[in-house]
Design a protein around this motif. Structure first.
Motif, PDB file in Angstrom:
ATOM      1  N   SER A 230      -5.516 -58.415  -5.425  1.00 18.20           N
ATOM      2  CA  SER A 230      -5.640 -56.425  -5.306  1.00 18.20           C
ATOM      3  C   SER A 230      -4.411 -55.692  -6.417  1.00 18.20           C
ATOM      4  N   TYR A 231      -4.434 -54.560  -6.567  1.00 17.97           N
ATOM      5  CA  TYR A 231      -3.994 -53.874  -7.510  1.00 17.97           C
ATOM      6  C   TYR A 231      -3.687 -52.897  -7.691  1.00 17.97           C
ATOM      7  N   GLY A 232      -2.320 -52.438  -7.910  1.00 24.68           N
ATOM      8  CA  GLY A 232      -2.165 -50.974  -7.616  1.00 24.68           C
ATOM      9  C   GLY A 232      -0.813 -50.479  -8.044  1.00 24.68           C
ATOM     10  N   GLY A 233       0.066 -49.379  -8.113  1.00 23.09           N
ATOM     11  CA  GLY A 233       1.698 -49.359  -7.995  1.00 23.09           C
ATOM     12  C   GLY A 233       2.329 -50.046  -8.016  1.00 23.09           C
ATOM     13  N   PHE A 234       2.615 -49.146  -6.484  1.00 27.01           N
ATOM     14  CA  PHE A 234       4.087 -49.742  -5.659  1.00 27.01           C
ATOM     15  C   PHE A 234       3.550 -50.507  -4.400  1.00 27.01           C
ATOM     16  N   SER A 235       2.491 -50.179  -3.972  1.00 30.18           N
ATOM     17  CA  SER A 235       1.592 -50.762  -2.321  1.00 30.18           C
ATOM     18  C   SER A 235       1.499 -52.415  -4.105  1.00 30.18           C
TER      19      SER A 235
ATOM     20  N   GLY B  40      -1.715 -53.034  -3.897  1.00 29.86           N
ATOM     21  CA  GLY B  40      -2.917 -52.727  -3.648  1.00 29.86           C
ATOM     22  C   GLY B  40      -3.091 -53.392  -1.853  1.00 29.86           C
ATOM     23  N   LEU B  41      -2.023 -54.010  -1.252  1.00 28.47           N
ATOM     24  CA  LEU B  41      -2.401 -54.866  -0.344  1.00 28.47           C
ATOM     25  C   LEU B  41      -2.800 -53.875   1.265  1.00 28.47           C
ATOM     26  N   ARG B  42      -2.317 -52.478   0.739  1.00 28.13           N
ATOM     27  CA  ARG B  42      -3.290 -51.748   2.063  1.00 28.13           C
ATOM     28  C   ARG B  42      -4.984 -52.289   2.000  1.00 28.13           C
ATOM     29  N   ALA B  43      -5.775 -52.076   0.714  1.00 30.93           N
ATOM     30  CA  ALA B  43      -6.878 -52.200   0.901  1.00 30.93           C
ATOM     31  C   ALA B  43      -7.385 -53.373   1.106  1.00 30.93           C
ATOM     32  N   VAL B  44      -6.163 -54.311   0.791  1.00 31.55           N
ATOM     33  CA  VAL B  44      -6.975 -55.783   1.585  1.00 31.55           C
ATOM     34  C   VAL B  44      -6.817 -56.122   2.784  1.00 31.55           C
ATOM     35  N   GLU B  45      -5.465 -55.040   3.320  1.00 29.60           N
ATOM     36  CA  GLU B  45      -6.087 -54.857   5.031  1.00 29.60           C
ATOM     37  C   GLU B  45      -7.176 -54.448   5.465  1.00 29.60           C
ATOM     38  N   HIS B  46      -7.590 -52.915   5.482  1.00 35.75           N
ATOM     39  CA  HIS B  46      -9.042 -53.063   5.164  1.00 35.75           C
ATOM     40  C   HIS B  46     -10.327 -53.390   4.873  1.00 35.75           C
ATOM     41  N   LEU B  47     -10.157 -54.256   3.631  1.00 39.04           N
ATOM     42  CA  LEU B  47     -11.646 -55.192   3.469  1.00 39.04           C
ATOM     43  C   LEU B  47     -11.393 -56.253   4.871  1.00 39.04           C
ATOM     44  N   ARG B  48     -10.403 -56.854   4.998  1.00 37.42           N
ATOM     45  CA  ARG B  48     -10.436 -58.255   6.196  1.00 37.42           C
ATOM     46  C   ARG B  48     -11.265 -58.088   7.592  1.00 37.42           C
ATOM     47  N   GLY B  49     -10.528 -56.675   7.833  1.00 36.63           N
ATOM     48  CA  GLY B  49     -11.053 -55.970   8.776  1.00 36.63           C
ATOM     49  C   GLY B  49     -12.963 -56.135   8.681  1.00 36.63           C
ATOM     50  N   VAL B  50     -13.388 -55.340   7.687  1.00 40.59           N
ATOM     51  CA  VAL B  50     -15.259 -55.061   7.496  1.00 40.59           C
ATOM     52  C   VAL B  50     -15.469 -56.588   7.022  1.00 40.59           C
ATOM     53  N   PHE B  51     -14.552 -57.609   6.200  1.00 46.82           N
ATOM     54  CA  PHE B  51     -14.935 -59.097   6.330  1.00 46.82           C
ATOM     55  C   PHE B  51     -15.497 -59.862   7.368  1.00 46.82           C
ATOM     56  N   ALA B  52     -14.602 -59.486   8.595  1.00 44.95           N
ATOM     57  CA  ALA B  52     -14.647 -59.998  10.016  1.00 44.95           C
ATOM     58  C   ALA B  52     -15.397 -59.347  11.107  1.00 44.95           C
ATOM     59  N   GLU B  53     -15.883 -58.398  10.713  1.00 45.84           N
ATOM     60  CA  GLU B  53     -17.269 -57.758  11.276  1.00 45.84           C
ATOM     61  C   GLU B  53     -18.511 -58.622  10.704  1.00 45.84           C
TER      62      GLU B  53
ATOM     63  N   ALA C 281      -3.476 -64.147  -1.253  1.00 46.73           N
ATOM     64  CA  ALA C 281      -4.226 -63.441  -2.300  1.00 46.73           C
ATOM     65  C   ALA C 281      -3.394 -63.333  -3.128  1.00 46.73           C
ATOM     66  N   VAL C 282      -3.479 -62.494  -4.051  1.00 43.56           N
ATOM     67  CA  VAL C 282      -2.474 -61.587  -5.073  1.00 43.56           C
ATOM     68  C   VAL C 282      -2.617 -60.339  -5.022  1.00 43.56           C
ATOM     69  N   GLY C 283      -1.981 -59.880  -5.179  1.00 46.81           N
ATOM     70  CA  GLY C 283      -1.051 -58.471  -5.024  1.00 46.81           C
ATOM     71  C   GLY C 283      -0.798 -58.135  -6.021  1.00 46.81           C
ATOM     72  N   LEU C 284      -0.602 -57.618  -7.210  1.00 48.27           N
ATOM     73  CA  LEU C 284      -0.206 -56.824  -8.562  1.00 48.27           C
ATOM     74  C   LEU C 284       0.233 -55.487  -8.738  1.00 48.27           C
ATOM     75  N   GLN C 285       1.657 -55.850  -8.137  1.00 50.11           N
ATOM     76  CA  GLN C 285       2.300 -54.292  -8.253  1.00 50.11           C
ATOM     77  C   GLN C 285       2.648 -54.097  -9.518  1.00 50.11           C
TER      78      GLN C 285
END
Length: 196
Positions: free
Chosen positions: A117-122, A124-137, A146-150
């Motif tokens: 994931s990538y983005g600014g300050f975060s 992209g970690l908030r995107a990953v947390e949402h995706l984890r629930g989707v893929f569990a379903e 994971a790799v998070g690129l701040q």
């Protein structure tokens, strides 16, 4: 040595001026350098999918929509494991990525998914947390590493190489974990079909 895992790197951003291809090509380079993986890069801007879904349980009626799916669906079905490369938009992931996920179901079953994931300050970690629930379903297994690129704009040089060696080390750790899960789940699927 086992047959190499078929890894699909899914590049989720379709935005003009996106940095996603730089990140995805960097990730593909790491995976392609490994003897235990072959890599297919699926760029959702180059392989767009329909945005109108048919009635539940039905395929698309339009031949143009079926052709778009034929360019992507077999590649997802053939993959043993996935790396999803995603930016963070408004505290989540892009609609193009959700669309690609939702067009498929059993193609994700009992397969591991890792995230870059990538983005600014975060990073992209908030995107990953949402995706984890989707893929569990979808009965997929998301790996912890994971790799998070701040501040991603400063993370790569003009040739697309990571500036910080710690980023490359994080990619290796993630791919090591993904390879373990990929081999374990591939063996399990070969022994017994997954029951969803």
């Amino acid at each position: 040595m086992n047959t190499p895992l078929r890894l699909a790197v899914v590049q989720g951003s379709t935005r003009d001026g996106r940095l996603g291809p730089v990140v995805a090509h960097w990730m593909r380079g790491h995976a392609a350098a490994r003897p235990d993986m072959t890599v297919d890069l699926i760029d959702l801007a180059e392989t767009p999918l329909p945005t109108v879904f048919p009635q539940l349980g039905q395929g698309p009626a339009d031949e143009a929509d079926r052709a778009l799916l034929r360019a992507v669906s077999p590649r997802i079905a053939d993959a043993d494991a996935f790396v999803v490369v995603t930016p963070e938009y408004n505290h989540s992931y892009p609609a193009s990525l959700k669309n690609a996920i939702d067009w498929h179901n059993k193609e994700w079953h009992a397969k591991p998914v890792a995230f870059v994931s990538y983005g600014g300050f975060s990073g992209g970690l908030r995107a990953v947390e949402h995706l984890r629930g989707v893929f569990a379903e979808l009965h997929a297994v998301t790996v912890r590493e994971a790799v998070g690129l701040q501040g991603v704009w400063a993370q790569f040089d003009a040739e697309g190489k990571a500036v910080d060696p710690a980023v490359d080390a994080a990619a290796k750790s993630m791919l090591d974990q993904l390879a373990w899960w990929g081999e374990a789940l591939r063996d399990a699927r070969a022994k017994q079909p997954y029951a969803a």
